[in-house]
Structure formats: C-alpha cells, structure tokens
Write a protein that holds these residues in place. Structure first.
Motif, mmCIF file in Angstrom:
data_model
loop_
_atom_site.group_PDB
_atom_site.id
_atom_site.type_symbol
_atom_site.label_atom_id
_atom_site.label_comp_id
_atom_site.label_asym_id
_atom_site.label_seq_id
_atom_site.Cartn_x
_atom_site.Cartn_y
_atom_site.Cartn_z
ATOM 1 N N UNK A 44 0.812 -1.221 0.000
ATOM 2 C CA UNK A 44 0.000 0.000 0.000
ATOM 3 C C UNK A 44 0.846 1.272 0.000
ATOM 4 N N UNK A 45 2.155 1.145 -0.208
ATOM 5 C CA UNK A 45 2.974 2.369 -0.272
ATOM 6 C C UNK A 45 2.673 3.140 -1.552
ATOM 7 N N UNK A 46 2.575 4.458 -1.478
ATOM 8 C CA UNK A 46 2.383 5.249 -2.696
ATOM 9 C C UNK A 46 3.677 5.360 -3.482
ATOM 10 N N UNK A 47 3.561 5.717 -4.741
ATOM 11 C CA UNK A 47 4.743 5.914 -5.588
ATOM 12 C C UNK A 47 5.281 7.322 -5.326
ATOM 13 N N UNK A 48 6.205 7.399 -4.376
ATOM 14 C CA UNK A 48 6.754 8.706 -4.003
ATOM 15 C C UNK A 48 8.260 8.591 -3.848
ATOM 16 N N UNK A 49 8.946 9.728 -3.889
ATOM 17 C CA UNK A 49 10.382 9.743 -3.663
ATOM 18 C C UNK A 49 10.734 9.238 -2.277
ATOM 19 N N UNK A 50 9.930 9.602 -1.304
ATOM 20 C CA UNK A 50 10.178 9.172 0.075
ATOM 21 C C UNK A 50 10.026 7.659 0.175
ATOM 22 N N UNK A 51 8.991 7.091 -0.472
ATOM 23 C CA UNK A 51 8.814 5.629 -0.462
ATOM 24 C C UNK A 51 10.038 4.951 -1.061
ATOM 25 N N UNK A 52 10.498 5.468 -2.209
ATOM 26 C CA UNK A 52 11.643 4.854 -2.882
ATOM 27 C C UNK A 52 12.880 4.896 -1.988
#
Lengths: 100, 428
Positions: free
Chosen positions: B328-336
């Motif tokens: 459920x993680x969004x596609x974001x720079x922080x997630x990456x």
C-alpha cells in the motif's frame, strides 16, 4: 485544536522509525529510516530538527510522548504510533550514541 | 529547548533499554568482509539511496550506478519551480557526493538486461556484470493512451512529470500567459507517480497567478472521483485561492480522452476545452527497460518480494521505487528512499549469508499550497500476515483539517526541511 504554543513546544521534534524481528536478522532497527527527514547521522541541514545532540533519555521520552499524544507534533504523532517499546528504546540508544 | 547529551543519562537509558544487548543489535555490523558486485540502474530516489547505503554498510562491496543524466532534476519540489518559488538549479543535483562515497558512476543508458548471463548492456557498448542488480528506473508514459498525446504533443502540452526541461517549459508557458488565461491540469487514473503532486501543482500555479495574473483560472480535469489529501487541499484552496481552482472528477466529466496540441484543444468524455496552458499528466507504467528482462511480466508494474525488493521473477534483480508494487505504499520519492534502505540491508545480508531483516518502512508526503501553507500524509508500514507491505493501523494519516495557520506554516517549513535532508542524504 492545536495552538501555536503547543506547536512551538514540538519544534525539537524527532522522527524515528524502527524495524522488527531481531531474532531473524542481523539488524533489529533501521535508524537510517529517520535520515530522510532528520539528516544522515542525525544532522539535519534544514529546518527539521537534528537528533545528534539529543541524549538517549530525551529521545526515549519524546518518542513516548509523541506516541501517547502527550506532546502534539505534526507528523511525529502519527509515526511514533507505529513503534513498539523495544524499538523506541533501541532508537533512543542509537541516537544517544551519536556524536554532535 | 536544547537537550544536551550527558554521560549519566546515557548510562541510565542503557539500563532502561536492556543495556548492551540492544546497543549491539542496532550497531551496524561492520561488513568489511562483504565482497561482491552490485550494479544499480537509475540515479533517483531509489537508486542513489541504495548505492549510498550499500557503500555505508559494506565499504568493500563494488557498487556501480548507471544514470543517463549527469545532473538529476528531482520531481519532488519541481512544482515550486513551476510556481516560480525556486529556480531549476535548486532541484538539480550532481553525483559528486556518491562518487566520493566510493560509488562508480557511469553516465549512459541501459539497452538490455540479460539476467541469464548476469550482465547489462549499455548504449555506449559496454557490458557490466553483476552479482546483484538493483533497478530503479522510475516510470515511462503510456503515449497515445490519451488520443493525440505523444512525445511531440508534450512539447506543446507539457506533462512536466519527469523533471528538467519539461518543468522549465511549463514554467515558461505560465510566464507567457496573459492575465485571465485558463490553465488545465489533467490527472491520470491510479496508480501514478506522486498521488498528491497534481493538486500541489495546481495550488502553486494558482499561487503564482494570484500574484501576477489574478483573473486567471486553474481547471483540474481528473480521471478519478477522489484524490490524495482531498479535504485538506480543498480547504486550502478555499482559504488561499477562492474561485481560482476548479476540480472536475471523473463522474462529472473530468476524464481527458483526447488532445489536439496544435489547436490547444483538450477533450473529455463530455466537453471540449481550449486552455492557454495545458499540463497533461498522462497514464504511466514502469520504465520500458524492465521489459527486456520480463520484470513487469507483461503488465505495468513489477512484483517484488516485499522484504527484499527482489523481483518475483528474477531473484538476483531488485526493483525499487515507482516501478515496483510495494503493497500500500504510494509511488513517491520518500517511499523509494525507504525501500532502498531496506533493500541495501537485504543485499548486504545476502552477501553475509544471513536472513534479510524485516523492514519497517516509512513514507511522508508533504505538499505545499503556498510558501507558508503545507500539509502532509504520513504512514509507517510493515509486512502483514500475507507478507505484503501494509500501513500500520493508527500510525498513518494526514494533517488535521481546520488546523491553525501556525500548523500549516510549520509543515511548509518541514516540507523544505525534508527536501534539504533527503537530497543531502542522496547526493551530498
């Protein structure tokens, strides 16, 4: 409702994140997860508070307070609620050990 | 309030925490004996971070990073450039810091991943062998999914969804627009890179227009019926830009199906618009390069082991960031960035012959509505009973609605602080 006074009290806020399952792995926590906001080695180059100057007891106390809602922060109340007691203690020890 | 370190309190805490056992567990095990070759494709939030942390955890590991551009413009904070708050230089970073950290940097394009031979081939002709490959190449656009919207259309109607020249183009168009103009921002269906990004962009465009061209309007045409932090965005728009931003959801005819760039026409299922500036964010998929190794399995995104980010179909290849499916993680720079840290630990564990750690991951997405108005969504993630990355109930959520100005201002500061910290971590 949050007032400016409460917010000012949270300015030395800290953000921490831990990982679990020490039994299965060589690492029980990943303090580097905090670095995206608080800077590598606990030294923040911008307006988010650094952690390197905090001693372990202060980190422990702040994280517990964020988790229990005793101090109103911004994102740290949400994040601290994801941490276990053991993780908070581990992170406190880690950040307490950093050189300023 | 500054709480200084004291030897006494450190000793006390160690006692509280169970003394040396815990201290030992969190110490990075110096992995001097770890040898092997890791090749990383992509020098963005996933790739730069994994390269950095591999060298930190295991200095003797050979780490090579392949990135097309010599200078990387970040998508995070590119909306501040579009809104005129920062110059493009502010979001552009070089690779000197990673090179100094011992990462070999190759500026080239990858044309093929040959996992059978454990090699990648570069456009320059060179082949690189790996023991482990990390792929963090981001997205590609589905050209013509919106009829008429192809690469040449993007020169007239910029997507600005990969940062750099597209960011500058959209900025120039806004600067050239007359007062009273109409700006359209079209938003694709889920999933796409940076779910709150289009709404932050609309906000910062309105922030610029309010100061310079106050009769202008921003129209968001959306392929969805709801969006990230919607209540907070709408509250902020009402407060900061009343009447300037209009959002049209899918059910109300917001789905853009066709564009005619030469005539500057944008068509939805029901209506036709002739904006002065059209920012078309097209539907997306994982980078096409991944198909050379079948990593997307004929679909749009790559399935990965949620603990190690190893591909579900190629266990020696790890896929990070926007390209992978991370629960459920969004596609974001922080997630990456979070995923890269877990992946670096997993790869080092692999070379040590140990089990990978179970990651707890974090994502915080700040959005700026103005210089002094920020909002956030934050979550902590762990593996659920099905070994999927899932947010921890109670440890996720957005900033509160109706918060005082001081709260919004503090989150705007923290948004800038986050950008300073994460880019220093990756590139510093």
């Amino acid at each position: 409702m949050l007032g400016p006074k409460t917010l000012l009290a949270t300015v030395p806020a800290i953000c921490l994140l831990a990982a679990a399952s020490a039994e299965e792995s060589g690492f029980s926590v990943m303090p580097e997860m905090c670095a995206g906001c608080h800077g590598q080695g606990g030294l923040s180059p911008g307006p988010i508070p650094s952690l390197a100057h905090l001693d372990a007891e202060a980190v422990l106390s702040l994280l517990e307070s964020f988790r229990e809602g005793e101090i109103e922060a911004t994102v740290m109340n949400r994040i601290a609620r994801g941490l276990t007691d053991a993780e908070i203690a581990s992170l406190a020890t880690y950040f307490g050990s950093l050189e300023e | 309030m500054r709480i200084r370190k004291t030897a006494t309190s450190r000793r006390k805490l160690l006692k509280i925490a169970g003394a040396s056992a815990l201290a030992g567990m969190i110490a990075n095990r110096a992995a001097a004996a770890v040898r092997g070759k890791v090749v990383v494709i992509g020098g963005g939030f996933g790739g730069a971070t994994v390269a950095k942390y591999l060298k930190l955890h295991a200095p003797d590991l050979e780490v090579a990073l392949v990135e097309r551009t010599k200078e990387f413009a970040t998508c995070p904070f590119s909306n501040t450039v579009i809104g005129g708050l920062n110059e493009l230089d502010f979001i552009t970073h070089g690779y000197g810091g990673l090179r100094a950290a011992g990462v070999e940097i190759l500026h080239d394009s990858v044309v093929d991943i040959d996992d059978g031979r454990a090699k990648i081939r570069l456009a320059g002709g060179e082949a690189l062998a790996y023991d482990r490959l990390v792929v963090s190449p981001g997205i590609d656009f589905k050209w013509n999914a919106i009829e008429g919207y192809d690469e040449s259309a993007a020169e007239r109607m910029p997507h600005a969804w990969s940062a750099g020249s597209q960011t500058a183009l959209l900025r120039r168009q806004l600067e050239a627009m007359e007062d009273g103009g109409l700006v359209v921002v079209s938003v694709p269906e889920n999933p796409f890179r940076c779910p709150p990004g289009p709404y932050e962009r609309a906000s910062l465009i309105a922030n610029y227009l309010k100061k310079t061209k106050p009769r202008s309007k921003v129209l968001i045409l959306d392929s969805k019926d709801g969006f990230s932090k919607q209540r907070l965005f709408e509250e902020g728009w009402e407060r900061l830009y009343p009447g300037m931003i209009e959002w049209v959801g899918f059910s109300d005819g917001g789905n853009v199906v066709e564009v005619e760039p030469k005539q500057m026409i944008v068509r939805t299922d029901f209506e036709e618009f002739r904006p002065d500036v059209a920012n078309i964010v097209p539907p997306q998929r994982s980078a096409l390069l991944l198909d050379t190794a079948g990593l997307a399995e004929g679909g749009d995104w790559c399935r990965v082991n949620q603990r190690t980010f190893a591909s579900a179909v190629a266990p020696n290849i790890h896929v990070l960031g926007d390209a992978c499916l991370a629960g459920s993680m969004p596609k974001s720079g922080f997630s990456a960035n979070s995923q890269a840290k877990a992946c670096a630990r997993a790869i080092v564990s692999h070379f040590q012959g140990e089990s990978p750690p179970e990651p707890a991951l974090i994502n915080t997405c700040y959005s700026l509505l103005s210089e002094s108005y920020g909002i956030s969504v934050a979550a902590v993630y762990r593996l659920d009973k099905d070994n999927q990355i899932a947010s921890i109930p109670g440890a996720s959520g957005t900033s509160p609605p109706n918060a005082p100005a001081e709260y919004r201002s503090l989150e705007a500061d923290y948004a800038r602080g986050w950008y300073a910290s994460i880019t220093a971590e990756m590139f510093g």
